[in-house]
Design a protein around this motif. Structure first.
Motif, PDB file in Angstrom:
ATOM      1  N   ILE A 179       0.851  -1.183   0.000  1.00  0.00           N
ATOM      2  CA  ILE A 179       0.000   0.000   0.000  1.00  0.00           C
ATOM      3  C   ILE A 179       0.892   1.240   0.000  1.00  0.00           C
ATOM      4  CG2 ILE A 179      -1.737   1.294   1.273  1.00  0.00           C
ATOM      5  CD1 ILE A 179      -2.772  -1.422   2.299  1.00  0.00           C
ATOM      6  N   ILE A 180       0.675   2.086  -1.001  1.00  0.00           N
ATOM      7  CA  ILE A 180       1.435   3.328  -1.131  1.00  0.00           C
ATOM      8  C   ILE A 180       0.419   4.459  -1.250  1.00  0.00           C
ATOM      9  CG2 ILE A 180       3.120   4.615  -2.495  1.00  0.00           C
ATOM     10  CD1 ILE A 180       4.117   1.910  -3.573  1.00  0.00           C
ATOM     11  N   GLY A 181       0.228   5.201  -0.178  1.00  0.00           N
ATOM     12  CA  GLY A 181      -0.742   6.302  -0.175  1.00  0.00           C
ATOM     13  C   GLY A 181      -2.152   5.817  -0.412  1.00  0.00           C
ATOM     14  N   SER A 182      -2.762   6.274  -1.495  1.00  0.00           N
ATOM     15  CA  SER A 182      -4.164   5.937  -1.775  1.00  0.00           C
ATOM     16  C   SER A 182      -4.319   4.780  -2.760  1.00  0.00           C
ATOM     17  CB  SER A 182      -4.883   7.173  -2.309  1.00  0.00           C
ATOM     18  OG  SER A 182      -4.288   7.556  -3.541  1.00  0.00           O
ATOM     19  N   TYR A 183      -3.249   4.063  -3.047  1.00  0.00           N
ATOM     20  CA  TYR A 183      -3.370   2.950  -3.987  1.00  0.00           C
ATOM     21  C   TYR A 183      -2.510   1.762  -3.545  1.00  0.00           C
ATOM     22  CZ  TYR A 183       1.085   4.732  -5.810  1.00  0.00           C
ATOM     23  OH  TYR A 183       2.375   5.154  -5.938  1.00  0.00           O
ATOM     24  N   LYS A 184      -2.762   0.632  -4.165  1.00  0.00           N
ATOM     25  CA  LYS A 184      -1.961  -0.583  -3.956  1.00  0.00           C
ATOM     26  C   LYS A 184      -1.081  -0.765  -5.178  1.00  0.00           C
ATOM     27  CE  LYS A 184      -5.328  -3.147  -1.216  1.00  0.00           C
ATOM     28  NZ  LYS A 184      -6.239  -4.295  -1.172  1.00  0.00           N
ATOM     29  N   ARG A 185       0.194  -1.011  -4.933  1.00  0.00           N
ATOM     30  CA  ARG A 185       1.107  -1.334  -6.034  1.00  0.00           C
ATOM     31  C   ARG A 185       1.224  -2.843  -6.068  1.00  0.00           C
ATOM     32  NH1 ARG A 185       2.526   0.681 -10.812  1.00  0.00           N
ATOM     33  NH2 ARG A 185       4.581  -0.013 -11.464  1.00  0.00           N
ATOM     34  N   VAL A 186       0.661  -3.454  -7.104  1.00  0.00           N
ATOM     35  CA  VAL A 186       0.624  -4.906  -7.243  1.00  0.00           C
ATOM     36  C   VAL A 186       1.771  -5.338  -8.154  1.00  0.00           C
ATOM     37  CG1 VAL A 186      -0.762  -6.892  -7.957  1.00  0.00           C
ATOM     38  CG2 VAL A 186      -1.881  -4.852  -7.018  1.00  0.00           C
ATOM     39  N   THR A 187       2.465  -6.396  -7.749  1.00  0.00           N
ATOM     40  CA  THR A 187       3.532  -6.954  -8.577  1.00  0.00           C
ATOM     41  C   THR A 187       3.232  -8.430  -8.810  1.00  0.00           C
ATOM     42  OG1 THR A 187       5.132  -5.424  -7.633  1.00  0.00           O
ATOM     43  CG2 THR A 187       6.010  -7.337  -8.781  1.00  0.00           C
ATOM     44  N   TYR A 188       3.121  -8.777 -10.078  1.00  0.00           N
ATOM     45  CA  TYR A 188       2.894 -10.173 -10.477  1.00  0.00           C
ATOM     46  C   TYR A 188       4.135 -10.609 -11.233  1.00  0.00           C
ATOM     47  CZ  TYR A 188       1.213 -14.170 -13.112  1.00  0.00           C
ATOM     48  OH  TYR A 188       1.078 -15.420 -13.653  1.00  0.00           O
ATOM     49  N   SER A 189       4.624 -11.802 -10.911  1.00  0.00           N
ATOM     50  CA  SER A 189       5.778 -12.313 -11.640  1.00  0.00           C
ATOM     51  C   SER A 189       5.594 -13.793 -11.931  1.00  0.00           C
ATOM     52  CB  SER A 189       7.071 -12.083 -10.855  1.00  0.00           C
ATOM     53  OG  SER A 189       7.054 -12.808  -9.669  1.00  0.00           O
ATOM     54  N   GLU A 190       6.172 -14.199 -13.042  1.00  0.00           N
ATOM     55  CA  GLU A 190       6.179 -15.629 -13.373  1.00  0.00           C
ATOM     56  C   GLU A 190       7.440 -15.918 -14.164  1.00  0.00           C
ATOM     57  OE1 GLU A 190       3.459 -17.168 -17.074  1.00  0.00           O
ATOM     58  OE2 GLU A 190       2.385 -16.144 -15.504  1.00  0.00           O
ATOM     59  N   SER A 191       7.971 -17.113 -13.948  1.00  0.00           N
ATOM     60  CA  SER A 191       9.214 -17.465 -14.648  1.00  0.00           C
ATOM     61  C   SER A 191       9.328 -18.969 -14.813  1.00  0.00           C
ATOM     62  CB  SER A 191      10.440 -16.910 -13.905  1.00  0.00           C
ATOM     63  OG  SER A 191      10.575 -17.553 -12.667  1.00  0.00           O
ATOM     64  N   LEU A 192      10.068 -19.325 -15.824  1.00  0.00           N
ATOM     65  CA  LEU A 192      10.425 -20.713 -16.091  1.00  0.00           C
ATOM     66  C   LEU A 192      11.916 -20.710 -16.344  1.00  0.00           C
ATOM     67  CD1 LEU A 192       9.543 -23.647 -16.603  1.00  0.00           C
ATOM     68  CD2 LEU A 192       9.249 -23.026 -18.999  1.00  0.00           C
ATOM     69  N   GLN A 193      12.656 -21.318 -15.445  1.00  0.00           N
ATOM     70  CA  GLN A 193      14.124 -21.309 -15.548  1.00  0.00           C
ATOM     71  C   GLN A 193      14.653 -22.743 -15.610  1.00  0.00           C
ATOM     72  OE1 GLN A 193      15.728 -18.465 -15.986  1.00  0.00           O
ATOM     73  NE2 GLN A 193      13.946 -17.237 -15.581  1.00  0.00           N
TER      74      GLN A 193
END
Length: 193
Positions: A179-193
């Motif tokens: 949560i940053i101020g009045s919004y949510k910073r969403v981080t989605y990640s996916e990987s195949l290594q």
């Protein structure tokens, strides 16, 4: 027509598209040649000697077989150049090369509409309509199936976001937010290594 509907935006996400489309056109041309050869066989068998009748039937066959490409390419020209041309140009200017695996690109500060245009031609995940300030980072090997994809975006603070942490063998994906101020910073990640 092929050169008109394929723009820089399309090439960023499908760098082999021109060669694949040319291969399809060559395949249709070969198919058309076979169909016309069969038509000549039937002209002889049915004793149709009139050049005019042969020409009319051959023209109709040619138009019917190739019309699918004319219709499809016309739609793509209309969509890519007239309806979404300005939007696609703006997105293409925001995309830059990404360091990582052999191939890749990234973009920052995309609007929802700009990101939605990317998802029309790519596998990137769909986002809620409220998403803003969208950034992504994508690299892939090209030969091997290895890739890394990271997507970040803002959502209103009251929006429910499910966190996710999944790993199986070489594949992993996760979703988290802060949560940053009045919004949510969403981080989605996916990987195949």
């Amino acid at each position: 027509m092929l050169a008109i509907w394929i723009d820089e935006f399309q090439i960023i996400f499908h760098d082999w598209i021109i060669f694949m489309e040319l291969a399809e056109i060559i395949g249709i041309t070969i198919l058309l040649t076979i169909v016309l050869r069969i038509a000549v066989y039937f002209y002889r068998k049915l004793k149709i000697n009139s050049v005019r009748k042969r020409l009319v039937v051959s023209t109709i066959l040619t138009v019917l077989i190739s019309s699918l490409y004319y219709i499809d390419y016309s739609k793509k020209i209309y969509q890519n150049r007239f309806i979404n041309g300005e939007l696609r140009d703006k997105v293409a200017k925001k995309i830059e090369s990404a360091n990582g695996l052999t191939f890749g690109h990234k973009a920052d500060s995309l609007t929802f509409k700009q990101y939605q245009e990317i998802t029309k031609i790519n596998w990137f995940p769909k986002l809620p309509n409220e998403a803003s300030n969208i950034s992504y980072y994508y690299t892939h090997d090209g030969f091997l199936p290895d890739y890394t994809f990271v997507l970040s975006y803002n959502l209103p603070k009251e929006t429910k976001v499910d966190t996710l942490h999944y790993k199986k063998n070489d594949f992993s994906k996760s979703r988290q937010f802060e949560i940053i101020g009045s919004y949510k910073r969403v981080t989605y990640s996916e990987s195949l290594q």
